[in-house]
Structures are given as C-alpha cells and as structure tokens.
Design a protein around this motif. Structure first.
Motif, PDB file in Angstrom:
ATOM      1  N   HIS A 115     -10.442  -1.275   7.217  1.00 54.90           N
ATOM      2  CA  HIS A 115      -9.874  -1.457   5.907  1.00 54.90           C
ATOM      3  C   HIS A 115      -8.560  -2.187   6.110  1.00 54.90           C
ATOM      4  O   HIS A 115      -8.157  -3.062   5.165  1.00 54.90           O
ATOM      5  CB  HIS A 115      -9.601  -0.294   4.999  1.00 54.90           C
ATOM      6  N   SER A 116      -7.769  -1.912   6.964  1.00 53.92           N
ATOM      7  CA  SER A 116      -6.490  -2.504   7.197  1.00 53.92           C
ATOM      8  C   SER A 116      -6.817  -4.097   7.646  1.00 53.92           C
ATOM      9  O   SER A 116      -6.197  -5.119   7.062  1.00 53.92           O
ATOM     10  CB  SER A 116      -5.675  -2.091   8.128  1.00 53.92           C
ATOM     11  N   ARG A 118      -9.479  -5.820   6.540  1.00 55.77           N
ATOM     12  CA  ARG A 118      -9.769  -6.275   5.267  1.00 55.77           C
ATOM     13  C   ARG A 118      -8.453  -6.744   4.383  1.00 55.77           C
ATOM     14  O   ARG A 118      -8.698  -7.790   3.576  1.00 55.77           O
ATOM     15  CB  ARG A 118     -10.967  -5.470   4.417  1.00 55.77           C
ATOM     16  N   GLU A 151      -3.847  -1.443  -2.756  1.00 57.43           N
ATOM     17  CA  GLU A 151      -4.837  -1.312  -1.909  1.00 57.43           C
ATOM     18  C   GLU A 151      -4.884  -0.235  -0.721  1.00 57.43           C
ATOM     19  O   GLU A 151      -5.652   0.460  -0.617  1.00 57.43           O
ATOM     20  CB  GLU A 151      -5.512  -2.718  -1.418  1.00 57.43           C
ATOM     21  N   THR A 152      -3.576  -0.466  -0.100  1.00 55.31           N
ATOM     22  CA  THR A 152      -3.605   0.387   1.227  1.00 55.31           C
ATOM     23  C   THR A 152      -3.312   1.897   0.720  1.00 55.31           C
ATOM     24  O   THR A 152      -3.767   2.784   1.278  1.00 55.31           O
ATOM     25  CB  THR A 152      -2.052  -0.116   1.853  1.00 55.31           C
ATOM     26  N   LEU A 155      -6.842   3.268  -0.194  1.00 52.93           N
ATOM     27  CA  LEU A 155      -7.632   3.490   1.087  1.00 52.93           C
ATOM     28  C   LEU A 155      -7.018   4.828   1.674  1.00 52.93           C
ATOM     29  O   LEU A 155      -7.815   5.846   1.905  1.00 52.93           O
ATOM     30  CB  LEU A 155      -7.451   2.469   1.761  1.00 52.93           C
ATOM     31  N   GLU A 159      -9.323   8.246   2.148  1.00 54.18           N
ATOM     32  CA  GLU A 159      -9.280   8.696   3.375  1.00 54.18           C
ATOM     33  C   GLU A 159      -8.843  10.232   3.610  1.00 54.18           C
ATOM     34  O   GLU A 159      -9.505  11.086   4.173  1.00 54.18           O
ATOM     35  CB  GLU A 159      -8.727   7.938   4.751  1.00 54.18           C
TER      36      GLU A 159
END
Length: 181
Positions: A115-116, A118, A151-152, A155, A159
């Motif tokens: 994810h990071s 992306r 976004e971070t 995510l 998680e």
C-alpha cells in the motif's frame, strides 16, 4: 548454541539410559523401553532445540527411573512415556501458535509495504501530472499531500482493524477457517 544444547542433551540421555540399565538390568521389556526413551529424548534434543522441553523431558525420565527403581511398578514406565508425549504435544501447539503469529505479522507488513508503494506511485504521478501547471504548484503539492495522508490513515485504520479481528487461539482460528470455507 543449538548444537551445544543437542549434544549436551544427548549425552544426558545416554547417561540416564546407562544408569537405568545398570540399576535395573532385569527384563528385556525394560531394556527395550529404556532404548525407546533414549531415542525419544535424542530426537527431542536434536530436532526441537528448546531448553524447556529438553530439561522437562530429562526430569521426567530421571523421575521415572528413580520411581521404577524404588517400586518396580511398570506404571511408572507407562507414565514416563505418556508425560513425554504430552510435553511434545505442548511444544507442538506452542510452536504452531508462534508460527501463525509470525505469519500474520509478515502478512501485515507485506500489505503495508504494498500500500505504501501504491501511495508513493500515486503521489509521484500526481506531481508529474501537475508539473505542467505552473500557477498551481503550491496548491497541487498541498492537495497531493492531503490525499496521501488520508490514504495512509485509511490503510492504517484498515490494517489495525484487521489485526484486532485476528483470533489468537488455535481453536478459534480453526473455527474461523471452517466458517470462511
């Protein structure tokens, strides 16, 4: 350290077996039982490399040796075999649980890395797209940073929620796997 533990454990098992056969040289059944216990303990020392299992197995063996020598009751031979099997089962359960915990941690780390990556690709694409717009440079970078932060955070929340929902006992995991199938 692993080889030293295995070597010292095997030497201890050989010593216990020798003492056992010297003290009670009587029956063939007891001799066979002593050799089987020696092999069991050697396998424990060589393949598990866990101090608690090695020490507790040797203590069970020495205790059974002394109890049999004093009483001559075969129940202590059976008890010895059963206790060693129970200790091995406990080791298997705990090592399986440790394996699952490591696997889940690695999966979580992999998800975060993907994810990071992306997010960084999206940021670099947004910056490259907006490099042509001279007037909007400052606004674009601020907007891109805001999107990346959102976004971070999304995510990380996902998680955290996934890890909070992970069951920790093998029985619960087995039940969840059955429900998913």
């Amino acid at each position: 350290m692993r080889y030293l533990l295995a070597l010292s454990g095997c030497c201890s098992s050989i010593l216990v077996c020798t003492v056992r056969l010297i003290l009670d040289p009587g029956s063939t059944t007891y001799t066979i039982h002593s050799i089987v216990i020696l092999l069991d303990m050697a396998l424990i020392h060589i393949f598990t490399s866990t101090i608690w299992l090695s020490v507790s197995g040797e203590l069970v063996t020495v205790g059974s040796l002394l109890l049999f020598h004093w009483t001559k009751e075969t129940v202590f031979e059976l008890l010895e075999t059963t206790l060693i099997a129970a200790l091995c089962s406990l080791h298997m359960i705990s090592s399986r649980s440790e394996h699952w915990d490591r696997e889940e941690a690695l999966e979580g780390a992999l998800v975060l890395v993907v994810h990071s990556r992306r997010i960084s690709e999206r940021i670099s694409m947004a910056i490259d797209d907006n490099d042509n717009d001279i007037d909007g440079d400052v606004e674009c970078n601020t907007e891109t940073e805001r999107l990346a932060d959102a976004e971070t955070e999304r995510l990380a929340d996902a998680e955290t929620e996934r890890l909070a929902n992970v069951n920790t006992t093998p029985t619960m995991r087995a039940n969840n796997n059955t429900e998913r199938a």
